[in-house]
Write an enzyme that holds these catalytic residues in place. Structure first.
Site, PDB file in Angstrom:
ATOM      1  N   HIS A 124       0.832  -1.118  -0.049  1.00  0.00           N
ATOM      2  CA  HIS A 124      -0.089   0.395  -0.107  1.00  0.00           C
ATOM      3  C   HIS A 124       0.647   1.486   0.065  1.00  0.00           C
ATOM      4  O   HIS A 124       2.326   1.252   0.176  1.00  0.00           O
ATOM      5  CB  HIS A 124      -0.624  -0.153   1.077  1.00  0.00           C
ATOM      6  CG  HIS A 124      -1.987  -1.287   0.818  1.00  0.00           C
ATOM      7  ND1 HIS A 124      -3.561  -1.118   0.319  1.00  0.00           N
ATOM      8  CD2 HIS A 124      -2.111  -2.096   1.993  1.00  0.00           C
ATOM      9  CE1 HIS A 124      -3.883  -1.981   0.630  1.00  0.00           C
ATOM     10  NE2 HIS A 124      -2.961  -2.979   1.544  1.00  0.00           N
ATOM     11  N   CYS A 166       0.174   2.918  -4.578  1.00  0.00           N
ATOM     12  CA  CYS A 166      -0.151   4.245  -4.410  1.00  0.00           C
ATOM     13  C   CYS A 166      -0.339   5.132  -3.909  1.00  0.00           C
ATOM     14  O   CYS A 166       0.285   4.855  -3.164  1.00  0.00           O
ATOM     15  CB  CYS A 166      -2.649   3.938  -4.170  1.00  0.00           C
ATOM     16  SG  CYS A 166      -3.523   2.715  -4.547  1.00  0.00           S
TER      17      CYS A 166
END
Length: 278
Positions: A124, A166
């Protein structure tokens, strides 16, 4: 007065580019022109090491979801870089401290017999940060471990980072454009056509399929496998951009996340052309 100066706010005591209080004149160097070689040398015993950080499971206290499909990415990256000759090591589910320890140790290794270094980061993320299984860390603090002043055995050699994470929460709705081989308009990302190789542009989500892996790593591995022995790296990365931009579009039961697009972002400070084969 002519001379080199910096683009910075003038300090009260000096005037950049002119004679200062010390009376020193702007620096000049007499040197004969250099002959330049625009291709990184692979004339080393090894093409180099590849480190893969693969984070799938996170501490429940972080609130971050399991990254299903990332093991496919890690496996594909391991196989494609191993076939190019890299010595590959995969580190699964690493905390920030473990990631820092791994990369610090690698940066302190002797790379004098290696032509390059590759790092694949899968986790992430958010704008400027990368997540360990427990918390986030600034990407710059990881990549800067390999700067020339901190990793001398990699000075003048390519250091390649491929980052699947991300970089924010924006979504790319795409925009229609005419396509020469089709009667219908083709949807491309609004951020397209504008080399660290990020899976997406700053501020945006990065998409991953739970079965086949992330759009970016799928495309990266496919393009390297196809063209790694003939094309220069930035040419390959342009083809990665093309594939992600045109071949993928999200499918979701949530309307806000359906039919979205993505464009990778390649930031290059390379000074020569990078080929994976001589």
């Amino acid at each position: 007065m002519n001379g080199d100066c910096v683009d910075a706010r003038r300090e009260a005591s000096t005037d950049a580019g002119s004679e200062g209080a010390s009376g020193l004149q702007p620096m000049q160097v007499d040197a004969k022109p250099q002959s330049h070689v625009f291709k990184y040398s692979l004339n080393y015993p090894s093409i180099g090491h590849c480190v893969i950080i693969n984070n799938k499971n996170f501490d429940p206290r972080t609130g971050m979801n399991q990254r299903n499909g990332t093991d496919v990415d890690a496996g594909n990256a391991m196989n494609v870089f191993r076939k190019l000759g890299y010595t590959v090591k995969v580190y699964n589910d690493q905390t920030v401290m473990q990631i820092t320890q791994v990369l610090t140790a690698v940066s302190r290794d002797d790379h004098s017999r290696c032509a390059s270094f590759v790092c694949v980061l899968l986790s992430h993320g958010d704008d400027g940060v990368f997540f360990g299984t427990d918390k986030s860390v600034e990407l710059k603090s990881l990549t800067s471990l390999f700067r020339g002043d901190r990793c001398p055995s990699l000075v003048g050699k390519p250091k390649l980072f491929f980052i699947q994470a991300c970089r924010g929460t924006d979504l790319d709705p795409g925009v229609e454009t005419d396509h020469p081989s089709s009667d219908r308009p083709v949807r491309i990302p609004v951020e397209a056509d504008f080399l660290y190789a990020y899976s997406t542009v700053p501020g945006y989500y990065s998409w991953r399929n739970t079965m086949t892996g992330s759009w970016f790593i799928q495309s990266l591995c496919e393009m390297i496998a196809k063209y790694g022995k003939e094309l220069e790296l930035l040419q390959i990365m342009t083809r990665v951009n093309h594939k992600v931009a045109l071949d993928f579009e999200s499918t979701s039961n949530m309307p806000d996340f359906d039919a979205k697009k993505q464009i990778p972002c390649i930031v290059s400070m390379l000074t020569k052309e990078m080929y994976f084969t001589a």
